[in-house]
Design an enzyme around this catalytic site. Structure first.
Site, PDB file in Angstrom:
ATOM      1  CD  GLU A   6       4.302   1.086   7.115  1.00 15.48           C
ATOM      2  OE1 GLU A   6       4.859   1.271   8.063  1.00 15.48           O
ATOM      3  OE2 GLU A   6       3.862   1.680   6.206  1.00 15.48           O
ATOM      4  CD  GLU A   7       3.203   4.169   3.988  1.00 12.71           C
ATOM      5  OE1 GLU A   7       3.037   4.763   5.005  1.00 12.71           O
ATOM      6  OE2 GLU A   7       4.249   4.068   3.459  1.00 12.71           O
ATOM      7  CG  ASP A  12      -0.116   0.104   2.455  1.00 11.76           C
ATOM      8  OD1 ASP A  12       0.652  -0.824   2.796  1.00 11.76           O
ATOM      9  OD2 ASP A  12      -0.548   0.838   3.391  1.00 11.76           O
TER      10      ASP A  12
END
Length: 374
Positions: free
Chosen positions: A133-134, A76
């Protein structure tokens, strides 16, 4: 097993898949298509519900050797923003640079590791890849770890491909990260007319006193491997549209980045004690994004440093600087270190990676695989 994979071509294919957090679908299709011919058993699954989900994750495992090396990362990316020279999803090469959102953070590293895995079939390898993750990271790597636990998958070592290099590829690896906690402070008052303050209760002076007390706190002076912990005020809100009204509430938000001398819950309690001293009835809530961790210098960091030096001639600095990463979760599984591309353009317009750095990173990862699984 199929032949060696070109890391540049695979990075381009990943970049051409729009995968703003939470990533799903096409970008995982590209990754799976590269992994299956290499003999990996690929497990893709969705996790979580709104508002933080659903999130797509991928766990790929190959081999049954006595040593198990895991690679962790994410596909991502943050939104590209405006002002790109070309399309942020083009995967275009110009002047020796490969452009695209996620080129360094961190589709390039994911592609480099897959390419490195295509050169060897030794030992046990796994890829722990999330699509979140972001973002909130609620249903990403944590869900992958739960999936691994249910299947009895426990790596001996884990390499996270975050972009840790600063000026040159190989100049820094991360052996730990500081923890992160956000805290909200809400001071109640009683609304009233400014000309009749005795009939109201202004919360602002109490909030100012709380923040002054917090500002006076020195959490520590740092440690051998960590910089000093810091408390930052990130927002102050009253929300009062009128000049002649005493407000009913005043609020503030803090962010604390802390080293391994502290735990997130203890810091929340410490802030609550200060706040209650100045404002009985204050509401203090906190959310720990991650605890600090340290993989003490040893066999793993030495192995990685030797692989980097062999490919670049550089002896990397061992560091714990920067923000948080999913290594904060993975550190509970096994020794974890982070190493990847140069981070100068991550999250920026015209994010780009040098084509030669992608190839060199692949060489380094291939050496790490050989050394770790020997």
């Amino acid at each position: 097993m199929s032949g060696p994979i070109d890391p540049v071509a695979l990075t381009q294919a990943l970049l051409r898949a729009d995968s703003v957090t939470p990533a799903r679908g096409t970008v995982f299709d590209v990754l799976e298509a590269a992994l299956v011919p290499l003999g990996f058993a690929v497990d893709r699954f969705m996790s979580g519900d709104a508002p933080d989900g659903p999130v797509e994750n991928l766990l790929a495992v190959r081999g049954d050797g006595p040593r198990h090396l895991a690679f962790a990362g994410h596909v991502d990316v943050v939104p590209p923003g405006e002002g790109w020279t070309g399309s942020p999803w083009s995967g275009e090469v110009r002047g020796g640079l490969l452009y695209g959102r996620g080129a360094v953070d961190m589709k390039g590293a994911v592609a480099a590791f897959v390419a490195a895995a295509s050169r060897s079939d030794a030992g046990t390898l796994s890829l722990i890849i999330t699509g979140d993750e972001e973002g909130p990271a609620t249903y990403g790597t944590v869900a992958l770890m739960e999936r691994m636990a249910a299947r009895g998958i426990v790596p001996d070592l884990c390499l996270v491909g975050e972009p840790t290099s600063t000026a040159r590829l190989g100049d820094m690896i991360k052996i730990g990260r500081r923890g992160s906690v956000n805290i909200w402070i809400d001071v109640p008052g009683r609304q009233g007319h400014v000309a009749y303050p005795h009939l109201a209760d202004n919360p602002i002076p109490r909030l100012i006193a709380i923040l002054a007390g917090i500002d006076a706190v020195v959490l520590d002076e740092g440690t051998d491997w960590f910089q000093p912990s810091n408390i930052e005020v990130t927002d102050i809100t009253v929300g009062n549209p009128a000049h002649n009204v005493i407000p009913a509430k005043a609020s503030a938000r803090l962010s604390i980045r802390f080293n391994d001398r502290h735990r997130g819950a203890d810091l929340i309690d410490r802030i609550r004690t200060i706040a209650e001293r100045h404002a009985p009835g204050v509401m203090v809530t906190g959310k720990v994004s991650g605890e600090s961790f340290l993989t003490a210098p040893g066999a793993f960091s030495t192995l990685l440093s030797q692989a980097i030096a062999g490919a670049t001639g550089i002896t990397p600095e061992l560091s714990t600087t920067g923000g948080t990463s999913d290594a904060r979760f993975l550190s509970k599984l096994c020794p974890v270190v982070e190493f990847g591309l140069i981070n100068a353009t991550m999250h920026k317009v015209d994010e780009a990676v040098a084509v030669e750095d992608l190839r060199t990173l692949t060489d380094i990862y291939a050496d790490v695989i050989a050394r770790a699984l020997a």
